[in-house]
Design an enzyme around this catalytic site. Structure first.
Site, PDB file in Angstrom:
ATOM      1  CB  ILE A  13      -1.004   0.067   1.247  1.00 45.47           C
ATOM      2  CG1 ILE A  13      -1.906  -1.156   1.361  1.00 45.47           C
ATOM      3  CG2 ILE A  13      -1.956   1.164   1.304  1.00 45.47           C
ATOM      4  CD1 ILE A  13      -2.610  -1.571   2.779  1.00 45.47           C
ATOM      5  CG  ASP A  56      12.784  -1.430  13.116  1.00 42.26           C
ATOM      6  OD1 ASP A  56      11.794  -1.022  13.427  1.00 42.26           O
ATOM      7  OD2 ASP A  56      12.990  -2.669  13.544  1.00 42.26           O
ATOM      8  CB  ILE A  57       8.641   2.456  12.910  1.00 45.66           C
ATOM      9  CG1 ILE A  57       7.874   1.157  13.064  1.00 45.66           C
ATOM     10  CG2 ILE A  57       8.317   3.155  11.647  1.00 45.66           C
ATOM     11  CD1 ILE A  57       6.309   1.405  13.008  1.00 45.66           C
ATOM     12  CB  SER A 121     -12.071  -2.639   8.715  1.00 50.09           C
ATOM     13  OG  SER A 121     -11.421  -3.766   8.159  1.00 50.09           O
ATOM     14  CE1 TYR A 144      -2.566  -5.393  11.477  1.00 51.56           C
ATOM     15  CE2 TYR A 144      -4.660  -5.502  11.250  1.00 51.56           C
ATOM     16  CZ  TYR A 144      -3.619  -5.107  10.769  1.00 51.56           C
ATOM     17  OH  TYR A 144      -3.595  -4.042   9.807  1.00 51.56           O
ATOM     18  CE  LYS A 148      -2.135  -1.271  11.815  1.00 51.03           C
ATOM     19  NZ  LYS A 148      -1.335  -0.007  11.043  1.00 51.03           N
ATOM     20  CG  ASN A 173     -10.436  -7.210   4.383  1.00 53.21           C
ATOM     21  OD1 ASN A 173     -10.937  -6.801   5.196  1.00 53.21           O
ATOM     22  ND2 ASN A 173      -9.705  -8.493   4.236  1.00 53.21           N
ATOM     23  CG  ASP A 275     -11.476 -14.953   9.779  1.00 56.12           C
ATOM     24  OD1 ASP A 275     -10.639 -14.048   9.474  1.00 56.12           O
ATOM     25  OD2 ASP A 275     -12.055 -15.787   8.809  1.00 56.12           O
TER      26      ASP A 275
HETATM   27  C1  UD1 Z   1      -8.003  -7.965   8.306  1.00 62.31           C
HETATM   28  C2  UD1 Z   1      -8.764  -6.441   8.289  1.00 62.31           C
HETATM   29  C3  UD1 Z   1      -8.018  -5.836   7.184  1.00 62.31           C
HETATM   30  C4  UD1 Z   1      -6.726  -5.655   7.392  1.00 62.31           C
HETATM   31  C5  UD1 Z   1      -5.884  -6.958   7.203  1.00 62.31           C
HETATM   32  C6  UD1 Z   1      -4.485  -6.929   7.806  1.00 62.31           C
HETATM   33  C7  UD1 Z   1     -11.056  -7.268   8.874  1.00 62.31           C
HETATM   34  C8  UD1 Z   1     -12.612  -7.530   8.551  1.00 62.31           C
HETATM   35  N1  UD1 Z   1     -10.093  -6.703   7.807  1.00 62.31           N
HETATM   36  O1  UD1 Z   1      -8.108  -8.553   7.143  1.00 62.31           O
HETATM   37  O2  UD1 Z   1      -8.632  -4.480   7.211  1.00 62.31           O
HETATM   38  O3  UD1 Z   1      -6.006  -4.818   6.307  1.00 62.31           O
HETATM   39  O4  UD1 Z   1      -6.713  -7.674   8.481  1.00 62.31           O
HETATM   40  O5  UD1 Z   1      -3.795  -8.111   7.749  1.00 62.31           O
HETATM   41  O6  UD1 Z   1     -10.643  -7.535   9.954  1.00 62.31           O
HETATM   42  N2  UD1 Z   1      -8.824 -16.543   3.722  1.00 62.31           N
HETATM   43  C9  UD1 Z   1      -9.150 -17.876   3.286  1.00 62.31           C
HETATM   44  N3  UD1 Z   1      -8.166 -18.493   2.959  1.00 62.31           N
HETATM   45  C10 UD1 Z   1      -6.823 -18.092   2.880  1.00 62.31           C
HETATM   46  C11 UD1 Z   1      -6.703 -16.720   3.646  1.00 62.31           C
HETATM   47  C12 UD1 Z   1      -7.631 -15.971   4.159  1.00 62.31           C
HETATM   48  O7  UD1 Z   1     -10.209 -18.527   3.296  1.00 62.31           O
HETATM   49  O8  UD1 Z   1      -6.000 -18.609   2.274  1.00 62.31           O
HETATM   50  C13 UD1 Z   1      -9.870 -15.948   4.649  1.00 62.31           C
HETATM   51  C14 UD1 Z   1      -9.829 -15.392   5.965  1.00 62.31           C
HETATM   52  O9  UD1 Z   1     -10.109 -16.446   6.816  1.00 62.31           O
HETATM   53  C15 UD1 Z   1     -10.831 -14.331   5.959  1.00 62.31           C
HETATM   54  C16 UD1 Z   1     -10.712 -13.692   4.802  1.00 62.31           C
HETATM   55  O10 UD1 Z   1     -10.165 -14.811   3.660  1.00 62.31           O
HETATM   56  O11 UD1 Z   1     -12.093 -14.830   6.406  1.00 62.31           O
HETATM   57  C17 UD1 Z   1      -9.725 -12.411   4.447  1.00 62.31           C
HETATM   58  O12 UD1 Z   1      -8.695 -12.772   5.203  1.00 62.31           O
HETATM   59  P1  UD1 Z   1      -7.329 -11.865   4.836  1.00 62.31           P
HETATM   60  O13 UD1 Z   1      -7.025 -11.555   3.734  1.00 62.31           O
HETATM   61  O14 UD1 Z   1      -6.087 -12.446   5.848  1.00 62.31           O
HETATM   62  O15 UD1 Z   1      -7.677 -10.530   5.824  1.00 62.31           O
HETATM   63  P2  UD1 Z   1      -8.602 -10.154   7.241  1.00 62.31           P
HETATM   64  O16 UD1 Z   1      -7.943 -11.037   8.208  1.00 62.31           O
HETATM   65  O17 UD1 Z   1      -9.993 -10.236   6.595  1.00 62.31           O
END
Ligand code: UD1
Length: 318
Positions: A13, A56-57, A121, A144, A148, A173, A275
């Site tokens: 980002i 490094d922050i 989020s 996490y 944040k 996300n 999650d």
């Molecule tokens: C969370 C935050 C997001 C942040 C991110 C940083 C929420 C809603 N969002 O993202 O704002 O930027 O952390 O890391 O809390 N999944 C699979 N298969 C995989 C990998 C992931 O099914 O191989 C699923 C996860 O279980 C989850 C979704 O995909 O339900 C998204 O996962 P991920 O991309 O890791 O992001 P969040 O944890 O949602």
């Protein structure tokens, strides 16, 4: 010449933000990154136009001189990932809380103009009502998310106690080109794209009916810029940085298969600890106060992202 500092500027980002700043005419952009998750190659085309600090922050003395006197500081450096913070909470605590404190302190002591902070989020946790509005009670479900959220509190307190200009943006996300798919902790859309290109089956955790407000990286970078120029009523506040839509993982994987013209039914595994079930941003406050105007539909964002991964695979294979 006004100095602009981006912490985490070599990240997925952060590097999009650096490019957006340069396109916006910024003359002096300085990047702080320790390359833990960032990569110098993310800044390849703009390398000659930015000043690079491998720092490094968590080390105040390394970052304070860079931040001192900056007109704007974008604080994006972090150790992301909900599951990583559950498996190994200490490093992300140190970077996301103590490191963020160092950035705010350096900005305050170095008389920086404004800090735009990349919040998350995840702070909302599971809310009963969607979309998620900034006025809702936060309810972090993972280290996490708590880390944040603490950064947001520091942003607000550095504003109210010390007069530092701050704006926090809760990223929803974020996905797009350069998101690193190489770790099990990588964002799900980077992993989906990798699977698609390699014709492998992804694993979806749970039933795939969890939903996210997937937001294209250029829309988030654009909003960071807007937050850095927003009027005084935005200061000390928190805004959602989302697209406003909501897609389940099943929908996204279907869409990607359609775009690519393949059939690769996903595997399903147990739900992931920490999650959140559903996530969707209310974008009204960001539109009203910051001029947020996300441009990329999920289809367009996914097409661009897939095209980038394909092109970068082609480059890597040469
Ligand atoms: C969370 C935050 C997001 C942040 C991110 C940083 C929420 C809603 N969002 O993202 O704002 O930027 O952390 O890391 O809390 N999944 C699979 N298969 C995989 C990998 C992931 O099914 O191989 C699923 C996860 O279980 C989850 C979704 O995909 O339900 C998204 O996962 P991920 O991309 O890791 O992001 P969040 O944890 O949602």
């Amino acid at each position: 010449m006004s100095k602009i500092v981006v912490t985490g500027g070599a990240g997925f980002i952060g590097s999009a933000l650096v490019r957006a700043l340069l396109e916006d005419g910024a003359q002096q952009v300085e990047v702080i990154d320790n390359l833990l998750t960032g990569r110098e190659s993310n800044l390849e085309e703009v390398r000659g136009k930015v000043k690079w600090h491998r720092a490094d922050i968590c080390q105040y003395d390394q970052i304070a001189p860079v931040i001192a006197g900056a007109d704007k500081v974008f604080h994006l450096a972090a150790i992301p990932s909900v599951p990583r913070s559950i498996h190994d909470p200490i490093p992300s605590h140190e970077v996301n809380i103590n490191g963020s404190f160092n950035v705010f302190r350096a900005a305050h002591e170095g008389k920086a103009g404004r800090v735009v902070y990349a919040a998350s989020s995840s702070a909302y946790g599971d809310t009963e009502v969607l979309p998620k509005v900034e006025t809702m009670q936060t309810n972090p479900k993972s280290p996490y998310a708590a880390q944040k959220l603490m950064g947001e509190y520091y942003a607000s307190v550095f504003h109210s106690c010390f007069g530092l200009e701050t704006v926090s943006l809760r990223f929803f996300n974020v996905y797009g080109p350069r998101q690193d798919p190489s770790s099990p902790y990588s964002g799900v859309l980077s992993l989906f794209n990798k699977c698609l290109i390699e014709r492998k089956v992804p694993t979806i955790f749970g039933d795939g009916e969890q939903s996210r407000d997937f937001t294209f990286v250029e829309d988030v970078a654009g909003l960071c810029l807007k937050a850095s120029k927003a009027g005084p009523n935005a200061l000390g506040k928190v805004y959602n940085a989302g697209n406003g839509g909501r897609f389940t993982l099943n929908m996204i994987w279907d869409l990607l298969q359609k775009i690519e013209g393949v059939s690769l039914p996903a595997n399903y595994g147990p739900p992931r600890a920490g999650d959140v079930k559903h996530s969707q941003a209310d974008t009204e406050a960001a539109r009203r106060d910051l001029g947020h105007d996300p441009k990329f539909s999920i289809e367009e964002g996914l097409r661009r992202t897939l095209a980038w991964y394909k092109a970068s695979e082609a480059v890597a294979a040469r």
